[in-house]
Design a protein around this motif. Structure first.
Motif, PDB file in Angstrom:
ATOM      1  N   UNK A  91      -1.035   2.360   6.033  1.00 53.57           N
ATOM      2  CA  UNK A  91      -2.023   2.502   7.108  1.00 53.57           C
ATOM      3  C   UNK A  91      -2.904   1.267   7.280  1.00 53.57           C
ATOM      4  N   UNK A  92      -2.765   0.245   6.432  1.00 50.82           N
ATOM      5  CA  UNK A  92      -3.607  -0.926   6.656  1.00 50.82           C
ATOM      6  C   UNK A  92      -3.523  -1.944   5.541  1.00 50.82           C
ATOM      7  N   UNK A 129      -3.403  -0.371   1.953  1.00 55.61           N
ATOM      8  CA  UNK A 129      -3.943   0.986   2.061  1.00 55.61           C
ATOM      9  C   UNK A 129      -2.840   1.942   2.498  1.00 55.61           C
ATOM     10  N   UNK A 130      -2.838   3.126   1.876  1.00 59.99           N
ATOM     11  CA  UNK A 130      -1.776   4.101   2.105  1.00 59.99           C
ATOM     12  C   UNK A 130      -2.376   5.473   2.391  1.00 59.99           C
ATOM     13  N   UNK A 131      -1.583   6.281   3.034  1.00 59.75           N
ATOM     14  CA  UNK A 131      -1.960   7.672   3.286  1.00 59.75           C
ATOM     15  C   UNK A 131      -1.587   8.501   2.058  1.00 59.75           C
ATOM     16  N   UNK A 132      -2.317   8.256   0.973  1.00 58.39           N
ATOM     17  CA  UNK A 132      -2.042   8.898  -0.311  1.00 58.39           C
ATOM     18  C   UNK A 132      -3.379   9.209  -0.979  1.00 58.39           C
ATOM     19  N   UNK A 133      -3.797  10.467  -1.003  1.00 57.95           N
ATOM     20  CA  UNK A 133      -5.107  10.778  -1.591  1.00 57.95           C
ATOM     21  C   UNK A 133      -5.227  10.398  -3.065  1.00 57.95           C
ATOM     22  N   UNK A 134      -4.127  10.438  -3.818  1.00 61.71           N
ATOM     23  CA  UNK A 134      -4.217  10.130  -5.247  1.00 61.71           C
ATOM     24  C   UNK A 134      -4.350   8.632  -5.503  1.00 61.71           C
ATOM     25  N   UNK A 135      -3.657   7.810  -4.729  1.00 64.52           N
ATOM     26  CA  UNK A 135      -3.727   6.349  -4.866  1.00 64.52           C
ATOM     27  C   UNK A 135      -3.830   5.751  -3.462  1.00 64.52           C
ATOM     28  N   UNK A 136      -5.021   5.751  -2.876  1.00 64.57           N
ATOM     29  CA  UNK A 136      -5.122   5.338  -1.462  1.00 64.57           C
ATOM     30  C   UNK A 136      -5.015   3.838  -1.234  1.00 64.57           C
ATOM     31  N   UNK A 137      -5.197   3.010  -2.271  1.00 63.98           N
ATOM     32  CA  UNK A 137      -5.139   1.571  -2.048  1.00 63.98           C
ATOM     33  C   UNK A 137      -4.574   0.875  -3.281  1.00 63.98           C
ATOM     34  N   UNK A 138      -4.232  -0.386  -3.075  1.00 64.00           N
ATOM     35  CA  UNK A 138      -3.689  -1.206  -4.159  1.00 64.00           C
ATOM     36  C   UNK A 138      -4.135  -2.641  -3.934  1.00 64.00           C
TER      37      UNK A 138
END
Length: 239
Positions: A91-92, A129-138
């Motif tokens: 997502x970003x 950034x990802x659409x993942x509540x557990x690991x939303x960014x890296x």
């Protein structure tokens, strides 16, 4: 002999220390990068990476393959499992230069064009950034002043070029509608199998309805008369 024993012990310890240092250098510069590359290649499952970053000093890596529909994230290699995300889940991205936001694009959110005007680059970081509540960014540090003597140290300007490639690839994906991405990358469903043909009815030949059955067994022959059987024997032989 005893007078040389301390010298032998010291020389042996020094040799072991040198071997240990050489092993650590080999492991950090050769073995660790190769293991990270193999992990990323296995996670891509044969797909070609559009952009990839291997950071052995941080035991982390990231790779993006649009046609493979995979974004590979490696955190603390050897401790945490590798995570895979689809293009629809991305997502970003944000790019930080000297701890300041130099570029940003978020699906349905803010957009900041890449600003490369820093006269001196001390630190380059990308945040996916990802659409993942557990690991939303890296976050992946592409360059740090302490990386000068580490493996795969590419320098500040090369790190900026890598960050630019990451940003432009992610930007192209974010600008595409999700429906178009899913339609383009989702494999088509296999066609249903054809229906089995109905068994053919047996054909009846009406020409044989009024004819004799040729397959009927012939009539049994009459038994021959036995000797001495006067009733069944012909009369001529008695005349």
């Amino acid at each position: 002999m005893n007078q040389y024993l301390p010298t032998i012990i010291i020389l042996t310890a020094a040799a072991l220390a040198i071997l240990l240092i050489l092993y650590r250098i080999w492991d950090s510069r050769v073995e660790a990068p190769k293991k990270l590359e193999d992990e990323v290649a296995e996670a891509l499952n044969g797909a070609k990476a559009d952009v990839a970053s291997i950071e052995p000093a941080r035991k982390a890596a990231a790779a993006l393959s649009y046609l493979g529909n995979r974004c590979v994230i490696v955190r603390e290699f050897g401790k945490l499992p590798t995570r895979l995300y689809s293009m629809a889940e991305l997502i970003g991205i944000e790019v930080f230069v000297n701890n300041k936001v130099a570029a940003r694009i978020i699906r349905g959110g803010a957009h900041k064009m890449f600003d490369d005007i820093a006269p001196q680059v001390d630190r380059v970081t990308i945040r996916l950034m990802f659409n993942d509540p557990s690991k939303p960014d890296f976050e992946l540090i592409l360059w740090d002043p302490n990386d000068a003597l580490t493996a795969r140290a590419e320098g500040p300007r090369a790190a900026m070029e890598t960050a630019r490639r990451w940003f432009y690839h992610v930007e192209a994906i974010i600008r595409k509608p999700l429906a178009e991405i899913e339609k383009e990358l989702t494999p088509p469903a296999p066609p249903p199998p054809p229906p089995e043909p109905a068994p053919k009815a047996p054909v009846h030949d009406h020409r044989n309805d009024d004819t004799d059955n040729d397959d009927a067994p012939p009539p049994a022959p009459k038994p021959a008369p036995k000797d001495g059987d006067v009733l069944n024997s012909p009369l001529i032989q008695y005349l």
